[in-house]
Design an enzyme around this catalytic site. Structure first.
Site, PDB file in Angstrom:
ATOM      1  N   GLU A 132      -8.411   5.854   1.588  1.00  0.00           N
ATOM      2  CA  GLU A 132      -8.402   5.999   3.048  1.00  0.00           C
ATOM      3  C   GLU A 132      -6.980   6.288   3.545  1.00  0.00           C
ATOM      4  O   GLU A 132      -6.778   7.098   4.453  1.00  0.00           O
ATOM      5  CB  GLU A 132      -8.949   4.718   3.676  1.00  0.00           C
ATOM      6  CG  GLU A 132      -8.913   4.676   5.190  1.00  0.00           C
ATOM      7  CD  GLU A 132      -9.198   3.288   5.724  1.00  0.00           C
ATOM      8  OE1 GLU A 132      -8.582   2.908   6.744  1.00  0.00           O
ATOM      9  OE2 GLU A 132     -10.026   2.574   5.130  1.00  0.00           O
ATOM     10  N   HIS A 133      -6.000   5.641   2.925  1.00  0.00           N
ATOM     11  CA  HIS A 133      -4.602   5.873   3.296  1.00  0.00           C
ATOM     12  C   HIS A 133      -4.107   7.232   2.802  1.00  0.00           C
ATOM     13  O   HIS A 133      -3.276   7.864   3.453  1.00  0.00           O
ATOM     14  CB  HIS A 133      -3.716   4.765   2.716  1.00  0.00           C
ATOM     15  CG  HIS A 133      -3.726   3.507   3.530  1.00  0.00           C
ATOM     16  ND1 HIS A 133      -2.756   3.188   4.431  1.00  0.00           N
ATOM     17  CD2 HIS A 133      -4.623   2.498   3.589  1.00  0.00           C
ATOM     18  CE1 HIS A 133      -3.035   2.041   5.013  1.00  0.00           C
ATOM     19  NE2 HIS A 133      -4.169   1.593   4.508  1.00  0.00           N
ATOM     20  N   GLU A 148       0.104  -3.989   4.481  1.00  0.00           N
ATOM     21  CA  GLU A 148      -1.124  -4.292   5.227  1.00  0.00           C
ATOM     22  C   GLU A 148      -1.821  -5.519   4.666  1.00  0.00           C
ATOM     23  O   GLU A 148      -2.403  -6.316   5.413  1.00  0.00           O
ATOM     24  CB  GLU A 148      -2.071  -3.087   5.194  1.00  0.00           C
ATOM     25  CG  GLU A 148      -1.676  -1.979   6.149  1.00  0.00           C
ATOM     26  CD  GLU A 148      -2.839  -1.040   6.444  1.00  0.00           C
ATOM     27  OE1 GLU A 148      -4.008  -1.474   6.358  1.00  0.00           O
ATOM     28  OE2 GLU A 148      -2.569   0.127   6.749  1.00  0.00           O
TER      29      GLU A 148
END
Length: 478
Positions: free
Chosen positions: A92-93, A169
């Site tokens: 996703e990143h 994160e």
């Protein structure tokens, strides 16, 4: 003269507003010309088309100037192993760090030049890449999404750069005690199965995942039959199908060696996990039983049951006049700072529970009344409770579809879960069919005398022993 100018101006403004929002302006003062039932039946139809490779295209046209288009994929942390847990989140990143055709700067410039918003998310069973943009820019948006999903560059330099971002994160998520508590709840409830994996994965995996791991994950799961191209807003379905054929017809539908990944059953285990830290000011506690899967007919009665329990926050007004009995008790007895009933549903199972935040001296009292609320659902729920809950649930279902992005997300998840978009009118009919007897029967099936899973974080010394919490899952009735 001034009065006539104001009258003309007011009439013009009303005409413009009516052209933009005809349904909103049809609501006269004190009286609606369109009933709730009529508005449900008048909702736009969701059209569905399947390409030859199995990719599905679903759209809802609402003649708006903007639209949201996205690709929903049936994969997430449940499809990962202990070795590659976190690969989906890592991808996703990486998605927006450039493609083979557009480097990162060019990709960002292309999105910003349209005034669009490009985003993604990963959950336990779904992954989504979506873009909100002007309706006229739909062709370019579909092209960019196709590139992001099919042709991500995944350069070694970008992977190393994002590795530190992901680790940061992970540190930030540790500060969100609600996320920590609910991840621990999954870890203990589904221990030894893929559903116990967190979406973000452990920090050890974030440090060791390689480009080969990410490529293998894409090749294993990004297959056309598990993808849905969903849109909502000012879109034309036939145009969308043509764009999908142009950009997604090359997506593979075959697996290497016919090794189609099959979801292993995820057993539920009644258990507990405590992470005591007296330095944390408040205790975060979650208790849950095994709930219904997304396609189960019991899902609607359980939604009504959760609506009966409701939610509470210390900032709420109302106090003892709140409609939820548990919320009234929380306000009157100062039981907690907040609580919420939840039902996390997956393809074949779920978690039905209550999460609350409370002072360390109130944990035992709040747990007692939370389990008491469950027992009331199984035994003494009334007509008035169910009627109020059904109205609240209907309002919630309609209210959450406010805008093209929530609608698009709803379409994508529905096609993956049910194979079709369930219209609001059908949801309304299924909710209306729920009776107190059905609520009692379904809650007895899932809650009464079942072993709960419990997770607790913070100063949790006062949390009752597991055997005591288990014994509160039934009543001795004569």
């Amino acid at each position: 003269m001034v009065a006539s100018v104001w009258r003309i101006t007011g009439e013009v403004n009303r005409a413009l507003a009516k052209a933009r929002y005809p349904l909103l302006l049809s609501l006269r003062r004190g009286q609606a010309s369109v009933s709730y039932a009529q508005s449900l039946l008048g909702a736009p139809e969701t059209r569905l088309t399947t390409l030859s490779n199995g990719l599905r295209i679903a759209s809802e046209e609402s003649n708006q100037a903007t639209c949201t288009v996205g690709l929903w994929i049936g994969c997430g942390s449940r499809y990962e192993s202990e070795k590659n847990n976190g690969a989906g989140f890592f991808l996703e990143h990486m998605a927006f760090k450039g493609t083979k055709k557009h480097p990162q700067s060019a990709l960002e410039q292309a999105v910003e030049s349209m005034g669009a918003h490009l985003s993604a998310y990963t959950s336990r069973e779904h992954t989504a890449y979506y873009m909100k943009t002007l309706a006229k820019d739909l062709p370019k948006a579909v092209e960019l999404l196709a590139e992001v999903v099919q042709s991500s560059s995944l350069s070694e330099a970008d992977i190393e750069q994002q590795r530190s971002v992901v680790l940061r994160e992970l540190e930030e998520v540790q500060g969100s005690l609600q996320d920590v508590c609910l991840d621990l709840l999954h870890a203990t409830a589904f221990q030894g199965t893929p559903l116990s994996h967190s979406v973000l994965g452990p920090s050890a995996n974030a440090r060791t995942l390689t480009r080969n791991d990410l490529v293998e994950y894409i090749n294993s799961h990004y297959k056309a039959p598990r993808m849905v191209l969903a849109t909502a807003g000012g879109v034309n379905h036939d145009e969308l199908v043509a764009l999908a054929k142009q950009h997604f017809s090359g997506v593979s539908f075959e697996y290497e060696g016919d090794a189609v990944p099959v979801l292993s059953p995820c057993r539920f285990t009644g258990s507990e996990i405590r992470m005591r830290d007296d330095a944390i000011p408040l205790a975060h506690v979650a208790i849950a039983v095994e709930g219904a899967g997304a396609a189960s007919p019991d899902i609607v009665p359980l939604m009504v049951a959760n609506s009966i329990i409701g939610s509470y926050d210390i900032t709420f007004g109302g106090g003892k006049h709140l409609s939820s009995r548990l919320a009234r008790l929380a306000a009157e007895l100062n039981l907690c700072h907040s609580f919420q009933a939840f039902h996390s549903s997956y393809s074949d199972t779920g978690l039905l529970g209550i999460y609350f935040v409370t002072d360390k001296h109130k944990i035992e009292d709040m747990m007692h009344w939370a389990q008491n609320a469950w027992m009331n659902l199984c035994t003494t729920v009334t007509e008035s409770d169910v009627a109020r809950a059904k109205n609240a649930l209907k309002a919630s279902l309609v209210g959450q579809l406010n805008g093209t992005t929530p609608v698009c997300d709803d379409i994508g998840r529905h096609i993956l879960n049910y194979g079709r978009r369930i219209p609001l009118a059908e949801w309304d009919a299924r909710i209306e069919a729920v009776t107190p007897r059905i609520v009692r029967d379904v809650c007895s099936k899932y809650i009464y005398d079942k072993c709960p899973a419990v997770s607790a974080v913070g100063p949790v010394e006062q949390l009752p022993d597991y055997n005591r919490m288990r014994s509160a899952m039934y009543w001795l009735r004569f």
